[in-house]
Design a protein around this motif. Structure first.
Motif, PDB file in Angstrom:
ATOM      1  N   HIS A   1      -8.660   5.539   7.383  1.00 47.01           N
ATOM      2  CA  HIS A   1      -9.402   4.911   6.389  1.00 47.01           C
ATOM      3  C   HIS A   1     -10.735   5.304   6.405  1.00 47.01           C
ATOM      4  O   HIS A   1     -11.746   5.626   5.903  1.00 47.01           O
ATOM      5  CB  HIS A   1      -9.602   3.166   6.730  1.00 47.01           C
TER       6      HIS A   1
ATOM      7  N   ASN B   1      -8.241   2.027   0.183  1.00 42.42           N
ATOM      8  CA  ASN B   1      -8.531   0.445  -0.155  1.00 42.42           C
ATOM      9  C   ASN B   1      -9.090  -0.187   0.240  1.00 42.42           C
ATOM     10  O   ASN B   1      -8.771  -0.639   1.335  1.00 42.42           O
ATOM     11  CB  ASN B   1      -6.904   0.136  -0.299  1.00 42.42           C
TER      12      ASN B   1
ATOM     13  N   VAL C   1      -7.165  -4.310   1.508  1.00 41.31           N
ATOM     14  CA  VAL C   1      -6.053  -4.327   2.792  1.00 41.31           C
ATOM     15  C   VAL C   1      -7.131  -3.915   4.320  1.00 41.31           C
ATOM     16  O   VAL C   1      -7.324  -4.713   5.075  1.00 41.31           O
ATOM     17  CB  VAL C   1      -5.664  -3.021   2.899  1.00 41.31           C
TER      18      VAL C   1
ATOM     19  N   LEU D   1       1.112  -1.003  -0.279  1.00 37.45           N
ATOM     20  CA  LEU D   1      -0.505   0.438  -0.103  1.00 37.45           C
ATOM     21  C   LEU D   1       0.930   1.072   0.091  1.00 37.45           C
ATOM     22  O   LEU D   1       0.843   2.278  -1.000  1.00 37.45           O
ATOM     23  CB  LEU D   1      -1.142  -0.202   1.358  1.00 37.45           C
TER      24      LEU D   1
ATOM     25  N   TRP E   1      -5.414   4.772   2.011  1.00 38.20           N
ATOM     26  CA  TRP E   1      -5.862   4.413   3.492  1.00 38.20           C
ATOM     27  C   TRP E   1      -7.072   4.128   2.767  1.00 38.20           C
ATOM     28  O   TRP E   1      -7.883   3.532   3.724  1.00 38.20           O
ATOM     29  CB  TRP E   1      -5.963   5.431   4.123  1.00 38.20           C
TER      30      TRP E   1
ATOM     31  N   LEU F   1      -0.976  -1.820  -5.338  1.00 36.56           N
ATOM     32  CA  LEU F   1      -2.840  -1.777  -4.382  1.00 36.56           C
ATOM     33  C   LEU F   1      -2.733   0.578  -4.734  1.00 36.56           C
ATOM     34  O   LEU F   1      -2.210   1.053  -3.853  1.00 36.56           O
ATOM     35  CB  LEU F   1      -2.113  -1.937  -3.256  1.00 36.56           C
TER      36      LEU F   1
END
Length: 980
Positions: free
Chosen positions: A659, A622, A625, A610, A620, A616
């Motif tokens: 996230h 994603n 993940v 990441l 944050w 990827l």
């Protein structure tokens, strides 16, 4: 390549976005033809982009075949698309042979069957994904074993061992993998299927006469054996640990033209292994281990030939630097004390038909070394001590990977081997070369067969450093060959040593190797670029001169990783200890799913990828993940059980905090994360709140809103202990009893019992005068801004106690770890945080340290203990077990791992099944099988909830056990209102 012509070559980052033409159509066709799993998504590619080496090559896609038919189908599709193939087991290869720009076939999840052991023939047939320890367990029922046993025995697969020609400690007793293979079931890239093994002269002629593809193979193999026999005899090192190159020596008449053994160590470059028949050997049932300490590792190596005259079944070496690395990492401190004095150590194991025989052999060796000119120190171990010594040795590789204050040790010159008679000279020469290049590395390994492991502090991030690394490899190769050795003595050639093989074997044998490879794989689609015509060892590096990871600002300081989130995840070098399934706590989600994505290693690799932003995307935000981290139970087991102390609970919390930045969180985050707020409010009318929570309609509605599984019930609120009229406290030294949310608001009897125990021990017990919470649940959801506020409030409230040095006793292990772990990671420069960390104790720790005269009550019967994951990981269970055993009871500590509840984790709908699977692994069966009189002890609130909600029994906290009188037994004192 000469030193003068060395140039910087492409790193993995330059190739990370390579695309396979027709990849989409290839994936579609594989999905049509394969009944197993086909994955071409970015996360799967990221997970399999590296192994345990320095190399990184993003694969085309991933196939997890169900059976042989699936493998045949997958290969046929790949052949139609001209796609290369890589066979892979546990992904612990150290030379780069486990990663490639290819379709990866992962055999570990489904193709792991072990057939019945034949104790008469001493054989067993296995699929390639079978785990070595499972094979050994099956064989041990008949006092047999598969001799090779590398340190990764808890997770390495037989297919991987065959590919790499693995060895391990007891290869001294029974040989390398190649010496223990009877036959192999093969699938070639062109679709040919064969079963190969030793071939008599008559059988060879029959195979040739049969014609076709099989006849062609045997014809060419015979020609190779005839043409190159003298070269093989002359240039192959006459040592036990020659793993480099192809095993053309197995095609000689004196080796019975053994085609199976010729393919062992071919690293998936020739054929796919569908199955193998293994030769088992006698396993000595009685063993004695001894440690011998010398002045340094060189003198230890000089004495190896003398020790071999006593015929041990294992002879390992370790130097003082290895032990220093373990001390710096605070690993196995108590175990290290078992080693004899010295700076160079030989660990020698003897086997016997009886314990007396094994002991006698050890005593004879002890007597023999006692008369040496410089007698070493000697220690003979009990069986319990021996397991601890083996743990030190097996931790060697990972102990040298990341060392606080020292940096990272990289593989590269990792497993060369020489004749044991040359070992001392070889080590001195390599050490001199290391000094010239200013490299350092511990030295350890299988000294009984002259195999040495090292991990050097190579600079793999600058052009100058990478070229220096490459020069070192050339010079080290020359030293090894001057000592008659092999570039690889265990881990294989792969990409790390493949390009160096011409120095070892010369041009004629290299052409023989190429012919051998072309015979099996004429189109070069089987793990291309490894072992033969390999990419350069300074190419495709995971790091490289163009390594430029993202450097986001983080909540956690990550001081040991220089504040870098990418560096923190770079700690994981793929040794895969998190893939074990038989013991310990790490990694519970992998134990339940068998998925790489849900292992500590998998998560670390995804987070590292990441930070590269190459495979990827989305940073944050994603989703894949996050999916991987969703099943992380934040048990912290990886921080202690992972040899490089990957701290996934912290990384998960950091990820989630970013996230959800600028986004509304799910309602459950606020409900569970701020449970202390709701508990405090409920405490003013706990009976009413409990009734509402358990009312059929309202309860089901709340469960639906919070995504709680219907089989879970809400924990019952109580009037808090801090509002009770307290009994008179002692008049001695002051101790502060922390009123954590769980014990204070949900189960005050624990607080009551702890107050009683501390008072009776003579201490003046002080309680908080206001509502305080460490914020433990906040970390599960990454609510770190709120967590910091909680911690600052705690520090302000406890300022008087911190200033006076008052011990702070915490009953809930997960709350204690906030003060011992997260606190200083979030507030590293607050002196009060450092004091709180040092002044925080669990009840058991406090009593052992501050009340040495304290004696627990005398109790009868049995006690079964389940250790909370945080307790095991951060504080250890020794003090708790000491106090419980002092009661006079028969105490058993379960190897139950994570209970599966882990705060809110076990309540969630989509995680309930995994939670139950983890609980049923050891814990719940142990509770159900315990007698009525047996005390079940667990200090964790979540652990108790898991037991209660599945069995109706409520475990006792240590405080409750210590508060009992001698005539109180079992759990019959528990109020029925506390049962679900």
């Amino acid at each position: 390549m000469s030193n003068s012509s060395l140039v910087l070559l492409p790193s993995s980052h330059a190739r990370a976005r390579d695309q396979f033409p027709g990849a989409d159509e290839l994936e579609k066709e594989l999905r049509k033809k394969v009944r197993g799993e086909v994955r071409f998504d970015p996360a799967s590619k990221a997970l399999y982009a590296t192994d345990a080496s320095n190399y990184r090559q993003v694969p085309i896609g991933l196939v997890l075949p169900l059976d042989e038919e699936d493998v045949v189908a997958a290969v046929a599709v790949c052949r139609a698309f001209d796609a290369p193939i890589l066979s892979r087991g546990a992904g612990t290869s150290l030379a780069g042979q486990g990663c490639n720009f290819a379709v990866v076939l992962d055999f570990s999840k489904y193709m792991n069957r072990i057939s019945a052991v034949d104790p008469v023939a001493r054989t067993v047939h296995v699929q390639p994904g079978a785990i070595l320890d499972r094979v050994r367990e099956a064989a041990e029922q008949f006092h047999l074993t598969f001799a090779p046993d590398p340190a990764t025995h808890s997770r390495c697969t037989i297919g991987g061992m065959i590919g790499n020609n693995s060895c391990g400690v007891h290869a001294l007793m029974g040989g390398k993998t190649v010496d223990n293979i009877l036959s192999l079931d093969l699938l070639l890239y062109d679709g040919t299927r064969m079963t190969v093994g030793p071939t008599s002269a008559a059988e060879l002629e029959q195979q040739i006469a049969a014609g076709g593809r099989t006849g062609e193979i045997y014809t060419t193999l015979k020609q190779l054996a005839t043409s190159y026999a003298e070269q093989v005899r002359a240039r192959f090192p006459k040592i036990a640990r020659r793993v480099s190159g192809y095993n053309l020596d197995e095609l000689l008449p004196e080796s019975n033209f053994n085609v199976a053994r010729a393919l062992v160590g071919s690293e998936g470059t020739c054929a796919i292994i569908l199955g193998a028949t293994l030769q088992l050997v006698h396993s000595p049932q009685f063993r004695t281990l001894m440690g011998i300490g010398f002045e340094d590792i060189f003198i230890a190596a000089d004495n190896v030939p003398t020790l071999l005259e006593h015929h041990p079944i294992g002879l390992e070496g370790m130097d003082g630097l290895l032990l220093d690395a373990m001390r710096r990492k605070q690993k196995s401190a108590d175990d290290l004390a078992l080693l004899p004095s010295g700076e160079g150590f030989l660990i020698v194991e003897f086997g016997g038909a009886t314990q007396a025989e094994a002991n006698r052999k050890a005593q004879e060796l002890a007597a023999a070394v006692a008369v040496l000119p410089q007698p070493p120190s000697v220690r003979i171990y009990t069986s319990a001590e021996a397991s601890r010594i083996w743990h030190i040795r097996e931790s060697g590789l990972a102990a040298t990977v990341f060392v606080p204050g020292k940096g990272t040790g990289w593989e590269g010159w990792d497993d060369s081997a020489v004749d044991p008679k040359q070992l001392g000279s070889y080590l001195r020469s390599i050490y001199a070369l290391m000094q010239e290049f200013r490299y350092t590395s511990p030295m350890y390994g299988h000294f009984g067969e002259g195999c040495v492991h090292m991990r050097h502090n190579f600079d793999l991030e600058t052009e100058a450093g990478i070229l220096s690394f490459r020069h070192f490899l050339d010079r080290a190769t020359e030293i090894t060959l001057a000592h008659g050795g092999s570039l690889s003595g265990e881990h294989g050639d792969g990409q790390a040593r493949g390009a160096l093989l011409p120095k070892m074997f010369g041009p004629e044998l290299m052409e023989a190797f190429r012919a051998f490879k072309r015979l099996w794989d004429p189109t070069n689609k089987m793990n291309p670029g490894k072992l033969i015509d390999a990419h350069e060892p300074h190419e495709d590096l995971r790091l490289g001169a163009d390594y430029k990871p993202l450097k986001p600002k983080t909540h956690f300081a990550l001081l040991e990783d220089n504040g870098s989130f990418a560096s923190a995840n770079l700690r994981c070098v793929g040794v895969g200890a998190c893939r074990k399934t038989d013991a310990g706590s790490m990694c519970p989600s992998f134990m339940a799913t068998g998925e790489e994505m849900h292992s500590t290693r998998g998560r670390a690799h995804l987070l590292w990828e990441l930070m590269q932003g190459e495979v990827l995307e989305g940073g944050w935000k994603n989703k894949q993940v996050k999916e991987s981290l969703d099943l992380c139970l934040s048990c912290k087991a990886c921080k202690s059980e992972c040899p490089v102390s990957v701290d996934m609970a912290t990384y998960k919390s950091e990820f989630l905090s970013h996230h959800y930045e600028g986004r509304l969180r799910p309602l459950s985050h606020y409900a569970f994360g701020r449970i202390d707020v709701w508990a405090r409010l409920a405490s003013f009318a706990p009976g009413i709140v409990n009734a509402i929570n358990n009312a059929p309609v309202i309860g089901r509605t709340m469960q639906s809103l919070l995504h709680i599984h219907h089989k879970r019930s809400f924990p019952r609120f109580s009037k808090p202990f801090t509002r009770e009229k307290q009994s008179k406290s002692g008049a001695g030294t002051e101790v502060f009893l922390w009123a954590d949310t769980f014990n204070n608001y949900f189960h005050p009897p624990t607080m009551r019992a702890a107050h009683q125990v501390l008072t009776e021990a003579g201490f003046k017990v002080v309680l908080p005068s206001q509502h305080l919470c460490c914020g433990r649940p906040l970390y599960d959801f990454g609510m770190l801004d709120t967590a910091k506020k909680y911690l600052l409030k705690v520090l302000d409230a406890l300022s008087p106690q911190l200033a006076k040095g008052t011990p702070i006793v915490v009953l809930e292990p997960s709350c204690a770890t906030v003060f011992r772990d997260e606190l200083t990671n979030l507030l590293p420069h607050d002196d009060r945080a450092l004091k709180l960390r040092e002044q925080t104790f669990l009840l058991s720790e406090f009593l052992v340290k501050y009340a040495p005269e304290y004696r627990p009550p005398s109790l009868t019967g049995k006690i079964v203990v389940h250790g909370h994951c945080h307790h095991r990981a951060t504080m250890g269970m020794n003090d708790e077990m000491t106090l419980l055993r002092a009661t006079g009871s028969q105490v058993t500590l379960l190897d139950s791992g994570c209970c599966g509840m882990a705060g809110p984790f076990g309540f969630e709908k989509d995680k309930f099944d995994i939670s139950q699977k983890l609980a049923e692994r050891v814990l719940l069966p142990a509770v159900r099988n315990a007698s009525q009189e047996t005390r079940i002890v667990s200090d964790g609130f979540s652990c108790c909830e898991q037991v209660m909600q599945n069995t109706g029994a409520r475990p006792l906290h240590l405080a409750e056990v210590l508060a009992q009188t001698s005539n109180t037994s079992g759990n019959d004192h528990v109020e029925s209102g506390n049962l679900p």
